[in-house]
Design a protein around this motif. Sequence first.
Motif, mmCIF file in Angstrom:
data_model
loop_
_atom_site.group_PDB
_atom_site.id
_atom_site.type_symbol
_atom_site.label_atom_id
_atom_site.label_comp_id
_atom_site.label_asym_id
_atom_site.label_seq_id
_atom_site.Cartn_x
_atom_site.Cartn_y
_atom_site.Cartn_z
ATOM 1 N N ALA A 107 0.834 -1.210 0.000
ATOM 2 C CA ALA A 107 0.000 0.000 0.000
ATOM 3 C C ALA A 107 0.865 1.256 0.000
ATOM 4 C CB ALA A 107 -0.914 -0.014 1.221
ATOM 5 N N PRO A 108 0.456 2.302 -0.749
ATOM 6 C CA PRO A 108 1.277 3.524 -0.836
ATOM 7 C C PRO A 108 1.452 4.238 0.501
ATOM 8 C CG PRO A 108 -0.868 3.808 -1.923
ATOM 9 C CD PRO A 108 -0.728 2.361 -1.617
ATOM 10 N N TRP A 109 0.505 4.054 1.425
ATOM 11 C CA TRP A 109 0.579 4.752 2.710
ATOM 12 C C TRP A 109 1.427 4.015 3.731
ATOM 13 C CZ3 TRP A 109 -1.160 1.453 6.383
ATOM 14 C CH2 TRP A 109 -2.055 0.475 5.987
ATOM 15 N N PHE A 110 1.829 2.779 3.417
ATOM 16 C CA PHE A 110 2.509 1.951 4.423
ATOM 17 C C PHE A 110 3.959 2.382 4.618
ATOM 18 C CE2 PHE A 110 5.136 -1.842 5.419
ATOM 19 C CZ PHE A 110 4.645 -2.076 6.692
ATOM 20 N N SER A 111 4.349 2.479 5.889
ATOM 21 C CA SER A 111 5.742 2.773 6.227
ATOM 22 C C SER A 111 6.279 1.611 7.061
ATOM 23 C CB SER A 111 5.811 4.067 7.036
ATOM 24 O OG SER A 111 7.085 4.187 7.638
ATOM 25 N N PRO A 112 7.311 0.916 6.602
ATOM 26 C CA PRO A 112 7.819 -0.260 7.324
ATOM 27 C C PRO A 112 8.181 0.027 8.778
ATOM 28 C CG PRO A 112 8.806 -0.143 5.151
ATOM 29 C CD PRO A 112 8.049 1.131 5.344
ATOM 30 N N GLY A 113 8.505 1.275 9.110
ATOM 31 C CA GLY A 113 8.882 1.597 10.490
ATOM 32 C C GLY A 113 7.715 1.999 11.364
ATOM 33 N N ALA A 114 6.494 1.990 10.811
ATOM 34 C CA ALA A 114 5.324 2.456 11.568
ATOM 35 C C ALA A 114 5.051 1.552 12.760
ATOM 36 C CB ALA A 114 4.102 2.495 10.658
ATOM 37 N N LYS A 115 4.598 2.158 13.862
ATOM 38 C CA LYS A 115 4.251 1.370 15.046
ATOM 39 C C LYS A 115 2.882 0.733 14.864
ATOM 40 C CE LYS A 115 6.867 4.292 18.227
ATOM 41 N NZ LYS A 115 6.776 5.255 19.331
ATOM 42 N N LEU A 116 2.685 -0.385 15.568
ATOM 43 C CA LEU A 116 1.403 -1.075 15.472
ATOM 44 C C LEU A 116 0.262 -0.196 15.954
ATOM 45 C CD1 LEU A 116 2.492 -4.588 16.707
ATOM 46 C CD2 LEU A 116 1.765 -3.994 14.409
ATOM 47 N N GLY A 117 0.548 0.686 16.901
ATOM 48 C CA GLY A 117 -0.493 1.545 17.459
ATOM 49 C C GLY A 117 -1.038 2.547 16.460
ATOM 50 N N ASP A 118 -0.371 2.693 15.302
ATOM 51 C CA ASP A 118 -0.819 3.666 14.308
ATOM 52 C C ASP A 118 -2.022 3.172 13.514
ATOM 53 O OD1 ASP A 118 1.246 5.184 15.163
ATOM 54 O OD2 ASP A 118 2.563 4.782 13.455
ATOM 55 N N THR A 119 -2.364 1.918 13.652
ATOM 56 C CA THR A 119 -3.501 1.371 12.907
ATOM 57 C C THR A 119 -4.372 0.537 13.832
ATOM 58 O OG1 THR A 119 -4.152 -0.088 11.090
ATOM 59 C CG2 THR A 119 -2.086 -0.628 12.196
ATOM 60 N N ASP A 120 -5.648 0.415 13.481
ATOM 61 C CA ASP A 120 -6.561 -0.419 14.264
ATOM 62 C C ASP A 120 -6.495 -1.870 13.826
ATOM 63 O OD1 ASP A 120 -7.505 1.599 15.843
ATOM 64 O OD2 ASP A 120 -9.124 2.145 14.477
ATOM 65 N N PHE A 121 -5.810 -2.123 12.705
ATOM 66 C CA PHE A 121 -5.753 -3.477 12.155
ATOM 67 C C PHE A 121 -4.327 -3.987 12.076
ATOM 68 C CE2 PHE A 121 -9.880 -2.262 10.602
ATOM 69 C CZ PHE A 121 -10.586 -3.452 10.549
ATOM 70 N N ILE A 122 -4.170 -5.289 12.310
ATOM 71 C CA ILE A 122 -2.943 -5.984 11.910
ATOM 72 C C ILE A 122 -3.425 -7.047 10.936
ATOM 73 C CG2 ILE A 122 -0.978 -7.379 12.622
ATOM 74 C CD1 ILE A 122 -1.315 -6.231 15.447
ATOM 75 N N GLY A 123 -3.292 -6.760 9.648
ATOM 76 C CA GLY A 123 -3.847 -7.675 8.654
ATOM 77 C C GLY A 123 -5.356 -7.756 8.809
ATOM 78 N N GLU A 124 -5.837 -8.970 9.047
ATOM 79 C CA GLU A 124 -7.277 -9.194 9.201
ATOM 80 C C GLU A 124 -7.766 -8.938 10.625
ATOM 81 O OE1 GLU A 124 -9.816 -10.969 6.816
ATOM 82 O OE2 GLU A 124 -8.528 -9.532 5.806
ATOM 83 N N ILE A 125 -6.847 -8.800 11.559
ATOM 84 C CA ILE A 125 -7.241 -8.697 12.971
ATOM 85 C C ILE A 125 -7.569 -7.257 13.322
ATOM 86 C CG2 ILE A 125 -6.519 -9.043 15.368
ATOM 87 C CD1 ILE A 125 -4.494 -11.158 14.067
ATOM 88 N N PHE A 126 -8.793 -7.033 13.772
ATOM 89 C CA PHE A 126 -9.231 -5.714 14.207
ATOM 90 C C PHE A 126 -8.972 -5.646 15.710
ATOM 91 C CE2 PHE A 126 -13.091 -2.667 14.582
ATOM 92 C CZ PHE A 126 -12.240 -1.578 14.566
ATOM 93 N N LEU A 127 -8.053 -4.777 16.110
ATOM 94 C CA LEU A 127 -7.619 -4.755 17.510
ATOM 95 C C LEU A 127 -8.676 -4.188 18.455
ATOM 96 C CD1 LEU A 127 -3.923 -3.574 17.089
ATOM 97 C CD2 LEU A 127 -4.754 -5.885 17.520
ATOM 98 N N LYS A 128 -9.565 -3.365 17.927
ATOM 99 C CA LYS A 128 -10.550 -2.742 18.813
ATOM 100 C C LYS A 128 -11.964 -2.916 18.275
ATOM 101 C CE LYS A 128 -7.437 0.618 20.883
ATOM 102 N NZ LYS A 128 -7.061 2.032 21.016
ATOM 103 N N CYS A 129 -12.419 -4.179 18.237
ATOM 104 C CA CYS A 129 -13.816 -4.435 17.901
ATOM 105 C C CYS A 129 -14.679 -3.830 19.000
ATOM 106 C CB CYS A 129 -14.099 -5.936 17.873
ATOM 107 S SG CYS A 129 -13.572 -6.773 16.394
ATOM 108 N N ILE A 130 -15.608 -2.960 18.649
ATOM 109 C CA ILE A 130 -16.548 -2.416 19.632
ATOM 110 C C ILE A 130 -17.834 -3.219 19.496
ATOM 111 C CG2 ILE A 130 -17.825 -0.366 20.373
ATOM 112 C CD1 ILE A 130 -15.571 1.316 19.094
ATOM 113 N N ALA A 131 -18.179 -3.939 20.568
ATOM 114 C CA ALA A 131 -19.323 -4.856 20.527
ATOM 115 C C ALA A 131 -20.580 -4.164 20.004
ATOM 116 C CB ALA A 131 -19.572 -5.442 21.919
ATOM 117 N N LYS A 132 -20.863 -2.978 20.530
ATOM 118 C CA LYS A 132 -22.089 -2.263 20.170
ATOM 119 C C LYS A 132 -22.140 -1.979 18.667
ATOM 120 C CE LYS A 132 -24.375 2.214 21.041
ATOM 121 N NZ LYS A 132 -23.958 2.989 19.866
#
Length: 378
Positions: A107-132
């Motif tokens: 992806a053009p926006w991807f930076s290899p040095g970016a921290k995981l906290g910069d995105t809500d997703f790691i691949g298919e895994i959504f780190l913050k599913c909100i039940a509601k």
Amino acid sequence: MQQLPYVVVTNPNISEVYDLYYNAFDAFRKVKEIKSLDDNDRLCKVISQTLKEHLTVIPKLAMGILECSGLMKAEELDKFMNTILRSRISRRVIAEQHLALTETFHAPWFSPGAKLGDTDFIGEIFLKCIAKDVIERCGKAVQGLARAAYGPDVVMPEIVVLGHLEATFPYILSHLEYIIGELLRNSVQAVIEKHQQGRPGGEEKPPPIEVTVCEAAQHVIIRVSDRGGGIPRDVMPYLWSFSKGPQSQKLLENLGQVPRMSATLQELRPISPAQEMRRPHHHHEDGKHQHHGHGHGHGHSHDGGEPHHEGSLSTLTGRPPNLRLGMGLPLSRVYAEYWAGSLELHSLEGYGVDAFLQISKLGNKNEQLTTRASMDAV
């Protein structure tokens, strides 16, 4: 599959699934060692094609089990189904995750040095599913499908969400949406049909479906309560089984429609809630609304081609609510238990049903997921 009785493994549906797995093994066996990004892109094409070919596996297996119900004990068939479905989930999760992470890398926006906290997703895994949010999105989708099935004049039960509305947890959205969707589908259908029988004029509103979210340190529990009259006594013995006894023939006819639904899925349901969440909208020159992948699975490949893959669960989720398959609850339980959760159901005959979905939080700060992903990135 090779340990099944010969008469079962020669069933056309089971045999077709066997051939799919054999051919997949043969295709991957011929892939050379991955030494470059180009090699990886070629691997992704093989993975993508295989995922597509295997879309029909779940309905084919379910049909095979129903057709073989007189040839093996129900417990043995269920043990086989649970085993093969769990291993299938493992393979699909790994395959889809690899495609999603590769797509993120390109992806053009991807930076290899970016921290995981910069995105809500790691691949298919959504780190913050909100039940509601998930419950409300699934509720709208189920209500929309119900209107299409029962007609625009149907009196729709309200879906009310109560409890810990800000509860979050890491999860794969398509899995969670399938389970929640099946529970809400059952409740909506039961309430509508009971209301239609009780009040032919439909002048009064049907009782609401209440979804309660309860968050604890290690897990989140989602309870779906309806007043749809409960589960019929003749259905109860087969509730958690893939073998359905006297109901098998009708379910077989319904299941026969599902493999063909893969081809028409785009007409039934243009985009799943999980996909909707993850994509910004862009307008092309032709004025049509297009969706671009953001590197979180199901998106467009980096060369602007077709989406990598369509999930097999969305094929099932997009079916009309009155197309009963008899596999929603047992399949939902397999997915729930795979991620260290559980699914239980209590029926009060003549009144309604309470379904309890327990979701493991895998650590309240996502330590296990983020640590694992960090290690992989080193």
